[in-house]
Design an enzyme around this catalytic site. Structure first.
Site, short mmCIF file in Angstrom:
data_model
loop_
_atom_site.label_atom_id
_atom_site.label_comp_id
_atom_site.label_asym_id
_atom_site.label_seq_id
_atom_site.Cartn_x
_atom_site.Cartn_y
_atom_site.Cartn_z
N ASN A 92 0.81 -1.21 0.00
CA ASN A 92 0.00 0.00 0.00
C ASN A 92 0.84 1.27 0.00
O ASN A 92 0.46 2.28 -0.59
CB ASN A 92 -0.93 -0.04 1.22
CG ASN A 92 -1.45 1.34 1.57
OD1 ASN A 92 -2.30 1.87 0.87
ND2 ASN A 92 -0.91 1.93 2.62
N ILE A 95 3.88 7.27 -2.55
CA ILE A 95 3.82 8.73 -2.45
C ILE A 95 2.92 9.23 -3.56
O ILE A 95 2.68 8.55 -4.54
CB ILE A 95 5.22 9.38 -2.58
CG1 ILE A 95 5.90 8.89 -3.86
CG2 ILE A 95 6.06 9.08 -1.36
CD1 ILE A 95 7.12 9.71 -4.24
N THR A 96 2.44 10.45 -3.37
CA THR A 96 1.66 11.05 -4.44
C THR A 96 2.43 12.23 -5.00
O THR A 96 3.31 12.80 -4.33
CB THR A 96 0.26 11.48 -3.96
OG1 THR A 96 -0.49 11.94 -5.07
CG2 THR A 96 0.36 12.57 -2.91
N GLY A 153 -1.47 16.29 -14.91
CA GLY A 153 -0.54 16.48 -13.79
C GLY A 153 -0.13 15.18 -13.13
O GLY A 153 0.56 15.19 -12.10
N TYR A 157 3.34 10.16 -11.38
CA TYR A 157 2.66 9.29 -10.42
C TYR A 157 1.92 8.16 -11.13
O TYR A 157 2.07 6.98 -10.79
CB TYR A 157 1.67 10.14 -9.60
CG TYR A 157 0.79 9.35 -8.67
CD1 TYR A 157 1.29 8.88 -7.45
CD2 TYR A 157 -0.54 9.09 -8.99
CE1 TYR A 157 0.47 8.16 -6.59
CE2 TYR A 157 -1.36 8.36 -8.13
CZ TYR A 157 -0.85 7.91 -6.94
OH TYR A 157 -1.65 7.19 -6.10
#
Lengths: 247, 246
Positions: A92, A95-96, A153, A157
């Site tokens: 889990n 990072i974002t 954006g 990620y």
């Protein structure tokens, strides 16, 4: 409901958000847990022991940085040394990151890949080895809807989560005959601190685009992860479960 | 997990449907078990399963090749005045034939049972769910609808229709807090495989990551998951339960 009775599982990123909720829910379903956080902290130790007591399960905190292979290996050794065979891994921790493609530095890109992809990848390698020795297990990788959909954006990620998702699928092909299943979860918009990186307009727009017209709760992601760890999903492998309220 | 939920299961006579009735009963649900005919052994199965799990099972007869029959069965369900928490659309038929040998009569019949009857029943059940402000619908499609399987033109096309229906219904019913999801089973150990030649079956199983057939009870558990609150933030999804296929 004891769908995880006698299961021993490792959950990464238990300090907050989806991880914390998953730890709590899995404990309530009867699982013993190695609860990972990045660094030692007393509050975390305390909440692990409280949750363990509440549900009569063992919760052992383990600490390492996903970018630090040596520390990770130490934790794996601890898991291997314990008598309990590991049945599940919920990857889990992550990072974002939000930045436009042209504004994303190499350092940003590297950090996303290191923490969201390479760290979980190597950890899974170690854990798979133990599972194959035990005769089976279940891997659940928490990816993101950003790995599947095109979001502004989210190039760095989203790509790091897409890498995790594809690796998990490929892995499922390799380890199926050893009784190991591997599935991914792709949460949509979820009520966590990660939301703080989004503008209010974007949040409203995203919520409106869901069929259920609301954000997901961390516990609603946790329950799907628990299902995928449990024997209730014994014929499901190589799948990606979108938990996004219908987007 | 499903204690005191009231759930409609179609195609309950055999295979995945029958196993679903058993599994949901063991999780505490009351069930309307719909079948195209009710024989004494099915009735006995219903009453024994109900007694064992201390729940209620209402056997219902409905001919899925007749819209009128499906409508009258729906009325019987709604007449009970019980809130309906879940609907599992298992009922389905198949008839394998290559495209050029598929008759329009077979195409129409398979579409009528697998799609038309399913949607007509869903419409009726939805009414009750909308009134109650919640519900979960689970449609059973097939990997045949996603991957394509030679000789299954009418079956795969009908099951693909259920995928489209699932996604659209999820959109339409989401604001009523009704979730709609779809399951695409792979090779499951039921009568549907009796006509599949040995070598083809072997090749299909060899292509799965788990190298085996699925048990009907494993499909039933995924159905239970979608009916339960474990999946409360999932809707509009098509989930393969196939042991992993490339």
């Amino acid at each position: 409901m004891n769908i995880l009775d006698k299961k021993n599982i490792l959950i990464t990123g238990c300090n907050r958000g989806i991880g914390l909720s998953t730890m709590r829910l899995c404990a309530s379903f009867g699982a013993n847990i190695w609860a990972h956080a990045r660094t030692y902290n007393e509050d975390f130790e305390h909440s692990c022991s409280l949750i363990g007591k509440e549900f009569h399960v063992d919760i052992v905190p383990v600490y390492f940085d996903l970018a630090d292979k040596e520390k990770m290996l130490e934790a794996v050794k601890l898991i291997r040394a314990s008598k309990a065979p590991i049945n599940g891994l919920i990857s889990n921790a992550g990072i974002t990151h939000n930045s436009f493609f042209q504004m994303t530095s190499k350092a940003n890109l590297q950090e996303n890949l290191d923490i969201n992809f390479i760290g979980p990848y190597i950890l899974t390698q170690y854990i798979i080895k133990l599972m194959m020795r035990n005769g089976g297990g279940s891997i659940v990788s928490i990816a993101s809807s950003a790995a599947i959909d095109a979001n502004m954006g989210r190039s760095a990620y989203g790509a790091s989560k897409a890498a995790l998702l594809t690796a998990t699928k490929s892995l499922s092909r390799e380890v199926g005959e050893y009784g190991v299943r591997a599935n991914s979860l792709a949460p949509g918009i979820t009520q966590t601190e990660m939301l703080e990186s989004m503008s209010e307009d974007t949040i409203e727009e995203t919520v409106n685009s869901t069929s259920l017209k609301r954000c997901g709760k961390p516990s609603e992601i946790a329950s799907v992860a628990a299902f995928l760890i449990s024997d209730m999903s014994s014929y499901i492998t190589g799948q990606t479960f979108r938990v996004d309220g219908g987007m | 997990m499903l204690k005191d939920r009231n759930i409609v299961v179609t195609g309950a006579l055999q295979g995945i449907g029958r196993e679903t009735v058993e599994q949901l009963a063991s999780y505490g649900a009351n069930i309307w078990a719909c079948s195209h005919f009710l024989d004494s052994s099915f009735l006995a199965f219903c009453s024994e399963t109900a007694k064992e799990n201390n729940i209620s099972i209402f056997p219902l007869e409905g001919d899925f090749t007749s819209i009128d029959s499906v409508k009258s069965m729906s009325r019987d369900i709604l007449k009970s005045k019980l809130p309906i928490d879940g609907l599992v659309n298992v009922a389905g038929i198949t008839k394998d034939a290559i495209f050029q040998m598929t008759s329009s009569a077979d195409l129409a019949k398979i579409y009528e049972v697998n799609v038309m009857a399913t949607l007509i029943l869903t419409q009726a059940v939805c009414k009750s769910m909308i009134r109650a402000g919640s519900g979960s619908i689970v449609n059973i499609s097939s990997i045949s609808a996603i991957d394509g399987v030679e000789g299954q033109i009418s079956y795969s096309a009908s099951k693909a229709a259920l995928i489209g229906a699932t996604k659209t219904l999820a959109r339409e019913l989401g604001s009523n807090n009704i979730r709609v999801n779809c399951i695409a089973p792979g090779v499951i150990d039921t009568d549907m495989n009796t006509n599949v030649p040995e070598d083809i079956l072997h090749a299909r199983l060899n292509n799965t990551s788990l190298k085996r057939m699925g048990a009907p009870s494993e499909v039933a558990d995924l159905i239970a998951f979608f009916l339960s609150d474990l999946s409360s933030y999932m809707t509009g999804q098509i989930i393969r339960i196939d042991g992993g296929m490339a």
